[in-house]
Design a protein around this motif. Structure first.
Motif, PDB file in Angstrom:
ATOM      1  N   GLU A  24       3.550   4.314  -0.222  1.00 12.68           N
ATOM      2  CA  GLU A  24       2.685   3.253  -0.071  1.00 12.68           C
ATOM      3  C   GLU A  24       1.625   3.006  -1.027  1.00 12.68           C
ATOM      4  O   GLU A  24       1.275   1.698  -1.387  1.00 12.68           O
ATOM      5  CB  GLU A  24       1.703   3.266   1.309  1.00 12.68           C
ATOM      6  N   VAL A  25       1.190   3.940  -1.773  1.00 11.95           N
ATOM      7  CA  VAL A  25       0.313   3.747  -2.931  1.00 11.95           C
ATOM      8  C   VAL A  25       0.792   3.186  -3.959  1.00 11.95           C
ATOM      9  O   VAL A  25       0.187   2.213  -4.847  1.00 11.95           O
ATOM     10  CB  VAL A  25      -0.570   5.232  -3.297  1.00 11.95           C
ATOM     11  N   LEU A  26       2.279   3.394  -4.321  1.00 13.87           N
ATOM     12  CA  LEU A  26       2.738   3.095  -5.413  1.00 13.87           C
ATOM     13  C   LEU A  26       3.270   1.528  -5.308  1.00 13.87           C
ATOM     14  O   LEU A  26       3.039   0.833  -6.203  1.00 13.87           O
ATOM     15  CB  LEU A  26       3.934   4.002  -5.904  1.00 13.87           C
ATOM     16  N   ARG A  27       3.575   1.264  -4.147  1.00 14.33           N
ATOM     17  CA  ARG A  27       3.816  -0.083  -3.788  1.00 14.33           C
ATOM     18  C   ARG A  27       2.593  -0.991  -3.868  1.00 14.33           C
ATOM     19  O   ARG A  27       2.586  -2.234  -4.482  1.00 14.33           O
ATOM     20  CB  ARG A  27       4.614  -0.249  -2.368  1.00 14.33           C
ATOM     21  N   HIS A  28       1.470  -0.346  -3.385  1.00 13.10           N
ATOM     22  CA  HIS A  28       0.343  -1.132  -3.754  1.00 13.10           C
ATOM     23  C   HIS A  28      -0.062  -1.367  -5.374  1.00 13.10           C
ATOM     24  O   HIS A  28      -0.459  -2.370  -5.443  1.00 13.10           O
ATOM     25  CB  HIS A  28      -0.928  -0.674  -2.884  1.00 13.10           C
ATOM     26  N   MET A  29       0.130  -0.621  -5.837  1.00 17.09           N
ATOM     27  CA  MET A  29      -0.054  -0.453  -7.469  1.00 17.09           C
ATOM     28  C   MET A  29       0.706  -1.500  -8.241  1.00 17.09           C
ATOM     29  O   MET A  29       0.034  -2.066  -9.059  1.00 17.09           O
ATOM     30  CB  MET A  29       0.062   0.811  -8.141  1.00 17.09           C
ATOM     31  N   LEU A 152      -6.273  11.188 -18.992  1.00 14.08           N
ATOM     32  CA  LEU A 152      -7.222  10.378 -18.297  1.00 14.08           C
ATOM     33  C   LEU A 152      -8.393   9.968 -19.248  1.00 14.08           C
ATOM     34  O   LEU A 152      -8.815  10.846 -19.990  1.00 14.08           O
ATOM     35  CB  LEU A 152      -7.958  11.137 -16.871  1.00 14.08           C
ATOM     36  N   PRO A 153      -8.887   8.547 -19.199  1.00 12.77           N
ATOM     37  CA  PRO A 153      -8.244   7.547 -18.494  1.00 12.77           C
ATOM     38  C   PRO A 153      -6.839   6.901 -19.122  1.00 12.77           C
ATOM     39  O   PRO A 153      -6.825   7.118 -20.385  1.00 12.77           O
ATOM     40  CB  PRO A 153      -9.414   6.466 -18.474  1.00 12.77           C
ATOM     41  N   PRO A 154      -6.046   6.614 -18.234  1.00 11.75           N
ATOM     42  CA  PRO A 154      -4.702   5.913 -19.065  1.00 11.75           C
ATOM     43  C   PRO A 154      -4.994   4.776 -19.801  1.00 11.75           C
ATOM     44  O   PRO A 154      -6.145   4.240 -19.593  1.00 11.75           O
ATOM     45  CB  PRO A 154      -3.978   5.656 -17.647  1.00 11.75           C
ATOM     46  N   PRO A 155      -4.245   4.289 -20.555  1.00 13.05           N
ATOM     47  CA  PRO A 155      -4.354   3.265 -21.433  1.00 13.05           C
ATOM     48  C   PRO A 155      -4.597   1.919 -20.638  1.00 13.05           C
ATOM     49  O   PRO A 155      -5.431   1.102 -21.252  1.00 13.05           O
ATOM     50  CB  PRO A 155      -2.924   3.175 -22.199  1.00 13.05           C
ATOM     51  N   SER A 156      -4.026   1.377 -19.529  1.00 14.35           N
ATOM     52  CA  SER A 156      -4.259   0.367 -18.715  1.00 14.35           C
ATOM     53  C   SER A 156      -5.528   0.586 -18.115  1.00 14.35           C
ATOM     54  O   SER A 156      -5.741  -0.653 -17.255  1.00 14.35           O
ATOM     55  CB  SER A 156      -2.946   0.081 -18.016  1.00 14.35           C
ATOM     56  N   ARG A 157      -6.016   1.644 -17.645  1.00 16.05           N
ATOM     57  CA  ARG A 157      -7.130   1.944 -16.831  1.00 16.05           C
ATOM     58  C   ARG A 157      -6.855   1.486 -15.698  1.00 16.05           C
ATOM     59  O   ARG A 157      -7.669   1.368 -14.582  1.00 16.05           O
ATOM     60  CB  ARG A 157      -8.348   0.861 -17.276  1.00 16.05           C
ATOM     61  N   ARG A 158      -5.179   1.884 -15.070  1.00 14.25           N
ATOM     62  CA  ARG A 158      -4.708   1.944 -13.766  1.00 14.25           C
ATOM     63  C   ARG A 158      -4.117   3.266 -13.784  1.00 14.25           C
ATOM     64  O   ARG A 158      -3.157   3.341 -14.495  1.00 14.25           O
ATOM     65  CB  ARG A 158      -4.319   0.518 -13.522  1.00 14.25           C
ATOM     66  N   GLY A 159      -4.561   3.989 -12.783  1.00 16.35           N
ATOM     67  CA  GLY A 159      -3.588   5.118 -12.734  1.00 16.35           C
ATOM     68  C   GLY A 159      -3.762   5.901 -11.342  1.00 16.35           C
ATOM     69  O   GLY A 159      -4.853   5.656 -10.605  1.00 16.35           O
ATOM     70  N   VAL A 160      -2.738   6.703 -11.107  1.00 16.71           N
ATOM     71  CA  VAL A 160      -2.501   7.496  -9.716  1.00 16.71           C
ATOM     72  C   VAL A 160      -2.523   8.969 -10.114  1.00 16.71           C
ATOM     73  O   VAL A 160      -1.394   9.124 -11.167  1.00 16.71           O
ATOM     74  CB  VAL A 160      -1.458   7.079  -8.913  1.00 16.71           C
TER      75      VAL A 160
END
Length: 287
Positions: A24-29, A152-160
């Motif tokens: 569910e987390v990956l689908r949301h991302m 961290l932080p990842p290049p896109s600043r979006r991460g799990v």
């Protein structure tokens, strides 16, 4: 711990809960076009044979994924969770169970970055081969805890971040807390998912409270936290050391996750519970 092999436990009740949350987390991302990074600190082999000697020795999948495989009344999030597992198998029969890297591989887009860490040499080689053709992917045989800060932080600043050590060494509990604190300092917006076993041990019982304190302290979690626990087995006596259930602690969870889990947990108690007192816990603190 290098002696630990997840193949003995593949597809059990803990995998169901952990991978339901991961799915569910990956689908949301993926709802946003911008790419994201998943860091799996204890990735395992990627996939496991249900028919192999390891899984058959304990048969834990019988009280886990097997209870859901042919069900016709699955809540929508559980039906979505099963999609990559069905894709991992051919012919409609349950023969293989995908670990978290395989589920990620089946759900992530090509532009999304996958970083996997696994110390066990055999599992590392299997995983490295499995993911060898996936773009934007690195598989490492270094320690996932100590390597996390460098991701961290990842290049896109979006991460799990997914942390699910074996906890065979009690020091893993402290390492989880340290990794969460340091991770939040570097990436307060990140989604941090921690799996833990429900055991008759002080360290296990205290971990959720310690994670709450870590999420609330310092930089803190910008979107709060969510804690879910599924108890499926009963302690047989005061000397029992078996896993009664497991939990997931999610920092900066998707806003939809609470309601999705609320829909699934009564069903999981009914299907996976192994005694009349099987139960669940679901709690959340918003930012």
């Amino acid at each position: 711990m290098l002696a630990y092999r997840h193949a003995f436990h593949a597809g059990n009740h803990a995998d169901v809960l952990k991978h339901l949350v991961l799915s569910e987390v990956l689908r949301h991302m993926a709802e946003k076009e911008k790419p994201y990074t998943l860091v799996d600190t204890h990735a395992g082999a990627g996939g496991y044979s249900i028919e192999g000697q390891y899984a058959q020795k304990k048969g834990e999948y019988v009280h886990g994924i097997s209870k859901l495989w042919d069900a016709k009344d699955l809540p929508a999030p559980l039906a979505r969770y099963l999609e990559p597992i069905r894709a991992f198998n051919s012919g409609g029969q349950l023969r293989q169970y995908p670990g978290s890297p395989a589920i990620a591989n089946l759900l992530m887009r090509e532009q999304d970055r996958l970083r996997c860490y696994e110390l066990h040499p055999t599992d590392y080689r299997i995983l490295d081969t499995y993911l060898s053709t996936r773009p934007n992917t690195q598989v490492s045989d270094k320690d996932g805890f100590s390597s996390l800060r460098g991701e961290l932080p990842p290049p896109s600043r979006r991460g799990v971040v997914l942390m699910d050590p074996s906890y065979e060494l009690k020091t893993d509990y402290g390492k989880v807390i340290t990794a969460v604190r340091e991770g939040l300092e570097k990436f307060a917006d990140g989604v941090f998912m921690v799996w833990y076993p429900q055991l008759q041990l002080l360290e296990s019982a205290q971990l959720p409270q310690r994670l709450k304190a870590a999420a609330d302290a310092g930089v803190g979690a910008k979107k709060g936290w969510l804690h879910v626990r599924l108890t499926v087995q009963q302690q047989s006596d005061s000397r029992a050391f078996g896993m009664l259930g497991s939990g997931m602690f999610i920092i900066n969870p998707p806003y939809t996750l609470h309601d999705e889990l609320q829909e699934c947990l009564p069903y999981l108690v009914e299907k996976l519970g192994q005694y009349d007192g099987a139960n669940f816990l679901l709690e959340q603190r918003a930012a």
